[in-house]
Scaffold this motif. Structure first.
Motif, PDB file in Angstrom:
ATOM      1  N   PHE A 168      98.718  -2.732 103.171  1.00 22.66           N
ATOM      2  CA  PHE A 168      97.400  -2.979 102.584  1.00 22.66           C
ATOM      3  C   PHE A 168      97.525  -3.554 101.170  1.00 22.66           C
ATOM      4  O   PHE A 168      96.842  -4.522 100.816  1.00 22.66           O
ATOM      5  CB  PHE A 168      96.605  -1.681 102.561  1.00 22.66           C
ATOM      6  CG  PHE A 168      95.248  -1.810 101.930  1.00 22.66           C
ATOM      7  CD1 PHE A 168      94.250  -2.546 102.545  1.00 22.66           C
ATOM      8  CD2 PHE A 168      94.966  -1.205 100.724  1.00 22.66           C
ATOM      9  CE1 PHE A 168      92.990  -2.677 101.971  1.00 22.66           C
ATOM     10  CE2 PHE A 168      93.719  -1.322 100.136  1.00 22.66           C
ATOM     11  CZ  PHE A 168      92.731  -2.067 100.767  1.00 22.66           C
ATOM     12  N   SER A 169      98.409  -2.961 100.375  1.00 23.37           N
ATOM     13  CA  SER A 169      98.529  -3.372  98.975  1.00 23.37           C
ATOM     14  C   SER A 169      99.036  -4.800  98.836  1.00 23.37           C
ATOM     15  O   SER A 169      98.659  -5.512  97.895  1.00 23.37           O
ATOM     16  CB  SER A 169      99.465  -2.409  98.229  1.00 23.37           C
ATOM     17  OG  SER A 169      99.009  -1.083  98.311  1.00 23.37           O
ATOM     18  N   PHE A 170      99.894  -5.240  99.754  1.00 29.35           N
ATOM     19  CA  PHE A 170     100.460  -6.589  99.678  1.00 29.35           C
ATOM     20  C   PHE A 170      99.974  -7.461 100.838  1.00 29.35           C
ATOM     21  O   PHE A 170     100.657  -8.399 101.239  1.00 29.35           O
ATOM     22  CB  PHE A 170     101.989  -6.508  99.671  1.00 29.35           C
ATOM     23  CG  PHE A 170     102.561  -6.056  98.356  1.00 29.35           C
ATOM     24  CD1 PHE A 170     102.989  -6.969  97.412  1.00 29.35           C
ATOM     25  CD2 PHE A 170     102.632  -4.708  98.052  1.00 29.35           C
ATOM     26  CE1 PHE A 170     103.499  -6.554  96.193  1.00 29.35           C
ATOM     27  CE2 PHE A 170     103.139  -4.274  96.845  1.00 29.35           C
ATOM     28  CZ  PHE A 170     103.572  -5.198  95.904  1.00 29.35           C
ATOM     29  N   ASN A 171      98.777  -7.152 101.337  1.00 24.43           N
ATOM     30  CA  ASN A 171      98.245  -7.916 102.468  1.00 24.43           C
ATOM     31  C   ASN A 171      98.076  -9.394 102.122  1.00 24.43           C
ATOM     32  O   ASN A 171      98.264 -10.267 102.972  1.00 24.43           O
ATOM     33  CB  ASN A 171      96.903  -7.326 102.903  1.00 24.43           C
ATOM     34  CG  ASN A 171      96.337  -8.035 104.106  1.00 24.43           C
ATOM     35  OD1 ASN A 171      96.974  -8.122 105.150  1.00 24.43           O
ATOM     36  ND2 ASN A 171      95.136  -8.576 103.970  1.00 24.43           N
ATOM     37  N   ARG A 172      97.734  -9.674 100.890  1.00 25.22           N
ATOM     38  CA  ARG A 172      97.555 -11.075 100.464  1.00 25.22           C
ATOM     39  C   ARG A 172      98.824 -11.887 100.687  1.00 25.22           C
ATOM     40  O   ARG A 172      98.759 -13.076 101.030  1.00 25.22           O
ATOM     41  CB  ARG A 172      97.143 -11.111  98.991  1.00 25.22           C
ATOM     42  CG  ARG A 172      96.940 -12.504  98.420  1.00 25.22           C
ATOM     43  CD  ARG A 172      96.329 -12.424  97.036  1.00 25.22           C
ATOM     44  NE  ARG A 172      97.216 -11.720  96.108  1.00 25.22           N
ATOM     45  CZ  ARG A 172      98.154 -12.339  95.379  1.00 25.22           C
ATOM     46  NH1 ARG A 172      98.326 -13.642  95.492  1.00 25.22           N
ATOM     47  NH2 ARG A 172      98.905 -11.639  94.541  1.00 25.22           N
ATOM     48  N   HIS A 173      99.977 -11.254 100.498  1.00 23.82           N
ATOM     49  CA  HIS A 173     101.248 -11.953 100.688  1.00 23.82           C
ATOM     50  C   HIS A 173     101.693 -11.907 102.156  1.00 23.82           C
ATOM     51  O   HIS A 173     102.220 -12.886 102.689  1.00 23.82           O
ATOM     52  CB  HIS A 173     102.322 -11.325  99.813  1.00 23.82           C
ATOM     53  CG  HIS A 173     102.012 -11.346  98.352  1.00 23.82           C
ATOM     54  ND1 HIS A 173     101.281 -10.349  97.741  1.00 23.82           N
ATOM     55  CD2 HIS A 173     102.311 -12.248  97.369  1.00 23.82           C
ATOM     56  CE1 HIS A 173     101.156 -10.619  96.448  1.00 23.82           C
ATOM     57  NE2 HIS A 173     101.771 -11.763  96.198  1.00 23.82           N
ATOM     58  N   LEU A 174     101.495 -10.756 102.785  1.00 27.28           N
ATOM     59  CA  LEU A 174     102.009 -10.555 104.140  1.00 27.28           C
ATOM     60  C   LEU A 174     101.193 -11.281 105.198  1.00 27.28           C
ATOM     61  O   LEU A 174     101.734 -11.689 106.231  1.00 27.28           O
ATOM     62  CB  LEU A 174     102.037  -9.057 104.465  1.00 27.28           C
ATOM     63  CG  LEU A 174     103.041  -8.200 103.700  1.00 27.28           C
ATOM     64  CD1 LEU A 174     102.728  -6.718 103.893  1.00 27.28           C
ATOM     65  CD2 LEU A 174     104.464  -8.493 104.166  1.00 27.28           C
ATOM     66  N   ALA A 175      99.881 -11.420 104.970  1.00 31.30           N
ATOM     67  CA  ALA A 175      98.985 -11.881 106.028  1.00 31.30           C
ATOM     68  C   ALA A 175      99.199 -13.335 106.414  1.00 31.30           C
ATOM     69  O   ALA A 175      99.007 -13.713 107.567  1.00 31.30           O
ATOM     70  CB  ALA A 175      97.534 -11.674 105.594  1.00 31.30           C
ATOM     71  N   GLY A 176      99.607 -14.181 105.482  1.00 32.02           N
ATOM     72  CA  GLY A 176      99.713 -15.592 105.778  1.00 32.02           C
ATOM     73  C   GLY A 176      98.334 -16.245 105.836  1.00 32.02           C
ATOM     74  O   GLY A 176      97.338 -15.693 105.369  1.00 32.02           O
ATOM     75  N   LYS A 177      98.237 -17.428 106.459  1.00 29.75           N
ATOM     76  CA  LYS A 177      96.983 -18.153 106.573  1.00 29.75           C
ATOM     77  C   LYS A 177      96.713 -18.445 108.039  1.00 29.75           C
ATOM     78  O   LYS A 177      97.521 -19.087 108.711  1.00 29.75           O
ATOM     79  CB  LYS A 177      97.057 -19.460 105.776  1.00 29.75           C
ATOM     80  CG  LYS A 177      95.735 -20.213 105.715  1.00 29.75           C
ATOM     81  CD  LYS A 177      95.856 -21.453 104.835  1.00 29.75           C
ATOM     82  CE  LYS A 177      94.518 -22.190 104.755  1.00 29.75           C
ATOM     83  NZ  LYS A 177      94.622 -23.423 103.924  1.00 29.75           N
ATOM     84  N   ASP A 178      95.569 -17.961 108.530  1.00 28.72           N
ATOM     85  CA  ASP A 178      95.224 -18.146 109.935  1.00 28.72           C
ATOM     86  C   ASP A 178      94.946 -19.609 110.247  1.00 28.72           C
ATOM     87  O   ASP A 178      94.461 -20.372 109.401  1.00 28.72           O
ATOM     88  CB  ASP A 178      93.996 -17.309 110.303  1.00 28.72           C
ATOM     89  CG  ASP A 178      94.256 -15.815 110.207  1.00 28.72           C
ATOM     90  OD1 ASP A 178      95.442 -15.441 110.261  1.00 28.72           O
ATOM     91  OD2 ASP A 178      93.291 -15.042 110.077  1.00 28.72           O
ATOM     92  N   GLY A 179      95.244 -19.974 111.481  1.00 27.79           N
ATOM     93  CA  GLY A 179      94.933 -21.311 111.965  1.00 27.79           C
ATOM     94  C   GLY A 179      93.643 -21.320 112.759  1.00 27.79           C
ATOM     95  O   GLY A 179      92.843 -20.377 112.705  1.00 27.79           O
ATOM     96  N   GLU A 180      93.433 -22.401 113.535  1.00 26.85           N
ATOM     97  CA  GLU A 180      92.195 -22.540 114.312  1.00 26.85           C
ATOM     98  C   GLU A 180      92.491 -23.381 115.538  1.00 26.85           C
ATOM     99  O   GLU A 180      93.275 -24.327 115.490  1.00 26.85           O
ATOM    100  CB  GLU A 180      91.114 -23.190 113.451  1.00 26.85           C
ATOM    101  CG  GLU A 180      89.727 -23.159 114.068  1.00 26.85           C
ATOM    102  CD  GLU A 180      88.694 -23.774 113.142  1.00 26.85           C
ATOM    103  OE1 GLU A 180      87.766 -23.046 112.734  1.00 26.85           O
ATOM    104  OE2 GLU A 180      88.836 -24.979 112.814  1.00 26.85           O
ATOM    105  N   ALA A 181      91.860 -23.043 116.664  1.00 27.71           N
ATOM    106  CA  ALA A 181      92.065 -23.806 117.887  1.00 27.71           C
ATOM    107  C   ALA A 181      90.799 -23.767 118.724  1.00 27.71           C
ATOM    108  O   ALA A 181      89.956 -22.874 118.576  1.00 27.71           O
ATOM    109  CB  ALA A 181      93.246 -23.249 118.681  1.00 27.71           C
ATOM    110  N   LEU A 182      90.673 -24.763 119.618  1.00 29.20           N
ATOM    111  CA  LEU A 182      89.512 -24.869 120.498  1.00 29.20           C
ATOM    112  C   LEU A 182      89.739 -24.030 121.740  1.00 29.20           C
ATOM    113  O   LEU A 182      90.791 -24.105 122.377  1.00 29.20           O
ATOM    114  CB  LEU A 182      89.286 -26.332 120.883  1.00 29.20           C
ATOM    115  CG  LEU A 182      88.038 -26.628 121.728  1.00 29.20           C
ATOM    116  CD1 LEU A 182      86.772 -26.303 120.935  1.00 29.20           C
ATOM    117  CD2 LEU A 182      88.043 -28.084 122.187  1.00 29.20           C
TER     118      LEU A 182
END
Length: 717
Positions: A192-206
């Motif tokens: 939780f504390s380092f979620n900003r670093h661990l989460a990454g960036k989600d993508g998108e698809a149809l």
């Protein structure tokens, strides 16, 4: 007749109304299909296809030596588009595929799966979820070789929907520290504390909405997700394991409510182990809350707070450890409230006040010194940094509470009561940071548990402990405080921590618990300190809350956990071991005792030991050793076929090998090396002749152990 006519009329009217309503429905359906059909089909297509997020793979959490503590493993949900496969491929493989599915999942018959797929194909359904159970990557590879599926995605129709699941390779080890994060983005710990670093960036698809689920449409418009960064912690897995095991054992033996342990490096502030266990049933303890850091662990510390009081006292006065204070019979009214000791100590020194953890002695000294200006005592506590949080890297750090004379709850007894660790609240981590500052020669550092953010081997961000206070007190005060804490272990309430290998300094604590606003006979026991005392490397705190089986003092309950963890840390850290005494000048090392045997084996042995070996006849297989001043000489032992070999001083293994190869039957007596042989060396001998060899260990012939024959005949084939 009028009644009959009336009923018939009503039926006719009702029938006519129904017919008109039916015609209206048919008209509306036709109108929608023919007139507005294109518009509604366009709307349906817009609703049918939609973009949805493709979640990024979370980063890994590593220990200090790069062992994975938490990672994301790929799992898959198996779906199927039965309309894709050609008729010949489908007809040939459907029966075998149904059997494979039934065997793998073990929940339905082959007929069930066969009929489910065939019905979907007949209905032209493009998406069928075969089973809700997730499979791993190896299962995915295996399924990809099954009938129909092996034709590939475009001809076989199999759909593997990837889902990541968090996996902890070390099981429950440091589970609460690692923490979690749920779908609502709420959680605890490092996740939780380092979620900003661990989460990454989600993508998108149809995706296409279909009965049973959403089918991905790979049309080239998808945005690939970016995986999260990794974080490297300061945790030592080996020490973490010892900390949790020792804590769980102490909690179970004392039937305690909960407990925590923190082990920290003195100079760097790196936390090497942090364990939190709470009771969940008889003898069952789980990592349910971070008592070491959070609000539930913020309690009245009791006697461990006396170090802060003694620091304030020594900073304010010229008192020495040899000065005395009269503690009387162990009970005295001080500042309007009665303070008690477990024993009546009478007149004792300041050193003894701390060693024996005398409530009367500490309260009396603080009351006498700060009675006219209690704010000055509180100001010292603020100077030591005990009134504010540490800015720890994990969310949820408790805020300390240090009472002030300006508070409405301040009363006359508050000063003397605070001096012994009551009417204030502080977390275990904050207490440890204070003791660590004393061990660190007055430099108070911020504890850290994450030391870097990484992507693969590239370090993106590095963390180091901040200096919170470069000097919490004078060097003279530090010197006296260290002597007091060493005295607690050598002569005071923590004698069971004494070790012949290293010195420990610290303080025991036993605090009565407040329940419903009243102090009870339930206790929180603790020990906090550092080691080795003469060159501190680690500081550690142990809290055992509410022990139920008689023991109630920190020295009896918490100190054994400290000792077990300290022993392990000391054993694995060779840098803190005391240096070995130098060998007196002129004393030469003794060479090992070597006798006789294979020249090749003895040469290898000498090389391994760093001993100079000089073979006098390199071509000979068997030699006898002549030990010289700094080296050994390998003298040849002549061996000729048809003559008795000289096996004196050889091991039984070498003697059996050499004599056996000459066709002799060997009778061995005793243990050790060959002392004598019945046939003299060099004597001609025929094959099958019996030779007796006598073995001797340490210069005396010994009888073999019970069950082993004193005389044994052996022959090497």
């Amino acid at each position: 007749m009028n009644i009959k006519r009336s009923i018939v009329t009503r039926v006719r009217v009702a029938f006519l109304a129904i017919c008109l309503f039916a015609f209206a429905i048919i008209y509306k359906v036709g109108y929608i299909q023919l007139k507005d059909g294109d518009r509604w089909r366009e709307i349906a297509n817009e609703k049918r296809f939609h973009y949805q997020p493709v979640y990024a793979t979370r980063g890994n959490i590593y220990s200090n030596d790069d062992r994975i503590m938490a990672t994301s493993l790929p799992f898959y949900r198996v779906a199927f588009d039965p309309t894709i496969s050609p008729d010949d491929v489908f007809a040939k493989g459907i029966d075998s595929l149904a059997i494979q599915l039934s065997r793998f999942y073990g929940d339905r018959s082959p007929e069930y799966y066969r009929q489910k797929i065939k019905n979907a194909r007949s209905a032209k359904r493009k998406y069928v979820r075969l089973n809700s159970r997730l499979i791993n990557y190896q299962d995915k590879k295996m399924m990809s070789r099954w009938p129909i599926f092996r034709a590939g995605k475009n001809r076989g129709g199999v759909i593997f929907e990837k889902l990541d699941r968090r996996f902890l390779p070390f099981g429950s080890l440091a589970k609460r520290t690692i923490g979690f994060i749920n779908e609502d983005r709420k959680g605890a710990g490092l996740e939780f504390s380092f979620n900003r670093h661990l989460a990454g960036k989600d993508g998108e698809a149809l995706f296409e909405r279909m009965a049973g689920g959403n089918k991905p449409i790979n049309d080239g418009t998808e945005v690939k997700p970016m995986p999260g960064f990794d974080i490297q912690t300061t945790i030592d897995i080996n020490l973490q394991d010892v900390a949790e095991s020792a804590l769980r054992r102490a909690l179970t033996e004392n039937d305690a409510h909960h407990g925590c342990v923190i082990l920290m490096e003195v100079s760097t502030g790196e936390i090497k182990a942090i364990a939190n266990l709470g009771k969940h049933g008889e003898g069952v303890y789980l990592e349910d809350y971070n008592y070491a850091v959070g609000n539930q662990g913020r309690t009245e510390p009791g006697s461990t707070f006396k170090l802060a009081s003694m620091m304030a006292l020594l900073e304010e006065t010229d008192l020495q450890l040899t000065d005395t204070v009269d503690t009387g019979v162990g009970s005295e009214r001080i500042g309007g409230a009665v303070k008690t000791d477990t024993h009546g100590y009478g007149k004792i020194t300041l050193q003894q006040v701390f060693e024996k953890s005398s409530n009367v002695g500490v309260a009396k000294l603080i009351q006498q010194t700060f009675e006219n200006n209690p704010q000055k005592y509180v100001d010292y506590l603020h100077k030591f940094g005990l009134h504010q949080p540490l800015g720890f890297q994990m969310n949820g750090e408790a805020i300390p509470y240090i009472k002030s004379p300006k508070d409405r709850s301040w009363s006359r007894p508050s000063l003397s009561t605070m001096s012994i660790g009551y009417e204030l609240k502080i977390s275990p981590l904050q207490t440890l940071a204070f003791y660590n500052a004393v061990a660190n020669n007055g430099v108070k550092v911020q504890p850290i548990i994450v030391k870097s953010i990484k992507r693969a081997d590239q370090v993106l961000e590095k963390f180091e402990a901040k200096v919170l206070n470069p000097k919490i007190c004078s060097d003279e005060t530090l010197k006296q405080l260290k002597l007091m804490m060493e005295g607690v272990v050598e002569n005071g309430t923590a004698k069971n921590l004494r070790s012949k290998d290293y010195k420990v300094a610290g303080k025991t604590g036993t605090a009565r618990k407040v329940i419903n606003g009243q102090y009870t006979r339930k206790y929180s026991t603790s020990f906090v300190g550092y080691f080795p005392a003469d060159r501190p490397k680690y500081s550690c705190i142990v809290i055992i809350d509410n022990p139920q089986r008689g023991a109630q003092y920190g020295g009896d309950v918490a100190a054994p956990v400290f000792r077990e963890l300290a022993d392990k840390a000391y054993a694995q850290d060779l840098a803190i071991h005391a240096p070995m005494a130098r060998r007196p000048a002129g004393v030469q090392p003794k060479l090992p005792v070597l006798h006789a045997g294979s020249q090749e084996e003895l040469t290898v042995l000498c090389n391994k030991l760093g001993i100079s070996a000089h073979p006098l006849s390199p071509e000979e297989d068997w030699v006898r050793v002549d030990t010289q001043k700094h080296s050994v000489a390998l003298k040849p032992v002549p061996v000729k076929m048809g003559q008795v070999p000289d096996v004196k001083d050889m091991t039984l293994k070498d003697a059996l090998y050499l004599l056996g190869n000459h066709g002799l039957k060997v009778r061995a007596i005793g243990l050790g090396r060959v002392e004598s042989q019945s046939l003299p060396p060099g004597q001609p001998v025929a094959k099958g002749t019996i030779i007796t060899i006598t073995l001797n260990r340490n210069g005396a012939t010994r009888t073999p152990a019970s069950g082993t024959p004193a005389n044994a005949i052996a022959r090497v084939h």
